[in-house]
Write a protein that holds these residues in place. Sequence first.
Motif, mmCIF file in Angstrom:
data_model
loop_
_atom_site.group_PDB
_atom_site.id
_atom_site.type_symbol
_atom_site.label_atom_id
_atom_site.label_comp_id
_atom_site.label_asym_id
_atom_site.label_seq_id
_atom_site.Cartn_x
_atom_site.Cartn_y
_atom_site.Cartn_z
ATOM 1 N N GLU A 55 -19.159 33.607 44.342
ATOM 2 C CA GLU A 55 -20.346 33.242 43.572
ATOM 3 C C GLU A 55 -19.912 32.440 42.355
ATOM 4 O OE1 GLU A 55 -23.876 35.563 41.137
ATOM 5 O OE2 GLU A 55 -23.287 36.331 43.118
ATOM 6 N N THR A 56 -20.566 31.304 42.123
ATOM 7 C CA THR A 56 -20.210 30.444 41.007
ATOM 8 C C THR A 56 -20.830 30.953 39.710
ATOM 9 O OG1 THR A 56 -22.127 28.959 41.136
ATOM 10 C CG2 THR A 56 -20.295 28.523 42.650
ATOM 11 N N ASP A 57 -20.471 30.294 38.609
ATOM 12 C CA ASP A 57 -21.032 30.676 37.301
ATOM 13 C C ASP A 57 -22.542 30.526 37.261
ATOM 14 O OD1 ASP A 57 -18.495 31.222 36.428
ATOM 15 O OD2 ASP A 57 -18.277 29.399 35.208
ATOM 16 N N LEU A 58 -23.083 29.627 38.097
ATOM 17 C CA LEU A 58 -24.527 29.426 38.153
ATOM 18 C C LEU A 58 -25.220 30.433 39.078
ATOM 19 C CD1 LEU A 58 -24.762 25.522 38.320
ATOM 20 C CD2 LEU A 58 -25.162 26.999 36.341
ATOM 21 N N GLY A 59 -24.436 31.343 39.663
ATOM 22 C CA GLY A 59 -25.004 32.324 40.579
ATOM 23 C C GLY A 59 -25.200 31.813 41.987
ATOM 24 N N VAL A 60 -24.578 30.675 42.321
ATOM 25 C CA VAL A 60 -24.682 30.106 43.666
ATOM 26 C C VAL A 60 -23.698 30.821 44.587
ATOM 27 C CG1 VAL A 60 -24.388 28.025 45.069
ATOM 28 C CG2 VAL A 60 -25.437 27.873 42.802
ATOM 29 N N ARG A 61 -24.192 31.349 45.693
ATOM 30 C CA ARG A 61 -23.350 32.052 46.660
ATOM 31 C C ARG A 61 -22.852 31.050 47.702
ATOM 32 N NH1 ARG A 61 -27.883 35.899 48.721
ATOM 33 N NH2 ARG A 61 -28.891 33.854 48.535
ATOM 34 N N VAL A 62 -21.534 30.925 47.787
ATOM 35 C CA VAL A 62 -20.906 29.979 48.703
ATOM 36 C C VAL A 62 -20.234 30.768 49.824
ATOM 37 C CG1 VAL A 62 -19.234 28.101 48.943
ATOM 38 C CG2 VAL A 62 -20.478 28.410 46.781
ATOM 39 N N LEU A 63 -20.391 30.293 51.058
ATOM 40 C CA LEU A 63 -19.724 30.910 52.202
ATOM 41 C C LEU A 63 -19.069 29.821 53.036
ATOM 42 C CD1 LEU A 63 -19.224 33.582 53.807
ATOM 43 C CD2 LEU A 63 -21.216 32.942 55.196
ATOM 44 N N VAL A 64 -17.758 29.942 53.239
ATOM 45 C CA VAL A 64 -16.987 29.020 54.072
ATOM 46 C C VAL A 64 -16.533 29.796 55.299
ATOM 47 C CG1 VAL A 64 -14.920 27.589 54.214
ATOM 48 C CG2 VAL A 64 -16.190 27.723 52.056
ATOM 49 N N THR A 65 -17.021 29.424 56.480
ATOM 50 C CA THR A 65 -16.816 30.279 57.643
ATOM 51 C C THR A 65 -15.550 30.007 58.442
ATOM 52 O OG1 THR A 65 -17.954 28.888 59.257
ATOM 53 C CG2 THR A 65 -19.307 30.396 57.942
ATOM 54 N N GLY A 66 -15.012 28.775 58.415
ATOM 55 C CA GLY A 66 -14.054 28.443 59.452
ATOM 56 C C GLY A 66 -14.758 28.455 60.805
ATOM 57 N N ASP A 67 -14.014 28.706 61.881
ATOM 58 C CA ASP A 67 -14.606 28.810 63.213
ATOM 59 C C ASP A 67 -15.108 30.234 63.429
ATOM 60 O OD1 ASP A 67 -13.943 26.186 63.659
ATOM 61 O OD2 ASP A 67 -12.117 26.642 64.770
ATOM 62 N N VAL A 68 -16.202 30.359 64.188
ATOM 63 C CA VAL A 68 -16.884 31.658 64.290
ATOM 64 C C VAL A 68 -17.125 32.025 65.755
ATOM 65 C CG1 VAL A 68 -18.896 33.010 63.593
ATOM 66 C CG2 VAL A 68 -18.073 31.158 62.118
ATOM 67 N N LYS A 69 -16.838 33.271 66.078
ATOM 68 C CA LYS A 69 -17.245 33.847 67.358
ATOM 69 C C LYS A 69 -18.268 34.958 67.151
ATOM 70 C CE LYS A 69 -17.046 34.599 71.834
ATOM 71 N NZ LYS A 69 -17.576 33.619 72.807
ATOM 72 N N ASN A 70 -18.163 35.677 66.045
ATOM 73 C CA ASN A 70 -19.069 36.785 65.736
ATOM 74 C C ASN A 70 -19.500 36.674 64.276
ATOM 75 O OD1 ASN A 70 -20.300 39.252 65.156
ATOM 76 N ND2 ASN A 70 -18.902 40.435 66.433
#
Length: 326
Positions: A127-142
Amino acid sequence: MTEDGIFGDLGITPFRRRVSSGRPAPHLSLRFDSHLFSIDTSRSPKGSVQPDAYLITHAHSDHYGKSAMISPEAVASRETARALEIRHGRRYEGRTFPVGGSILVDDLEVVTYSTGHTIGSVAFGWETDLGVRVLVTGDVKNYENLPKCDLLVTEANYGDPWDPACRFEDDIVGFGDAVDAGSTFGAYAFGKAQRAVSLIRALGCKDPIGMDGKSLALTRELLPGFGPFSPAEENGTDLNVVTPWELSTIRSKRKYVLTGRSDLPFAQIRISDHLDFKGLMRMVERISPKAALVYHPEGRRANMMAHHLRELGMASISVSEIEDSF
């Protein structure tokens, strides 16, 4: 919608590093607050801008851990770090964490989540200082373990809604029949080989599994207790898991490649380490981001997935559309 329009309110700027030829380096970096994170990309050369962290989602070569692993700023799961060492014969120099754990980058807590793609594969969230939630997944199976976010940075290996090859289901029944018949399976040494071994054992088969050297080393390290194993050339049965390139060297009446590719001269059984297009869309719906950046792979499928998300009303760009560089 422009890149500035998507990311301006989020306080996040995506960048791509330029190499000496002027072409962009693999994948991307994100600048936010006082941080710069490079995601699944090769190392920056000395004298250029250096990131606070190289986030390595998993150990497949197209995510460039071989380059990033020798930086002390590398961040990867324990299993990914060990897989990189076995695959590339060099010491991992960065920091590690258990899958599902968290790690501090300077004063920022980065939380990790299993993606089920390979053993040790993770998504990174913060979560950034502005409260933005960031998600970096890479490759996903589940995607069941992935949290909701404001900015989703994700894959599109099968993200083209108009490509029939991007819609599929794993053929577990066909795989089970082939196991019962005693077969040799072609599978990539890291990732697919371990999935094949897990499925063989889940199907109740306790026979020895023959494997090529690299697949065997990775499987013994990452799947302790899943034996018995033996080198493929010494295996007394037809049940083998070897790389696709070694299928022709194994004496077996039944040979299959575990893939969706159509350019290999063997029968195929669909066992994928990725979500198909429908799965990717279900993942996006569940995570419900305000904006998405599709970064892997570069090219048609990422472009088409970003376009499709825009048609659904979501702010989205692909890695090919990032304009800023350093």
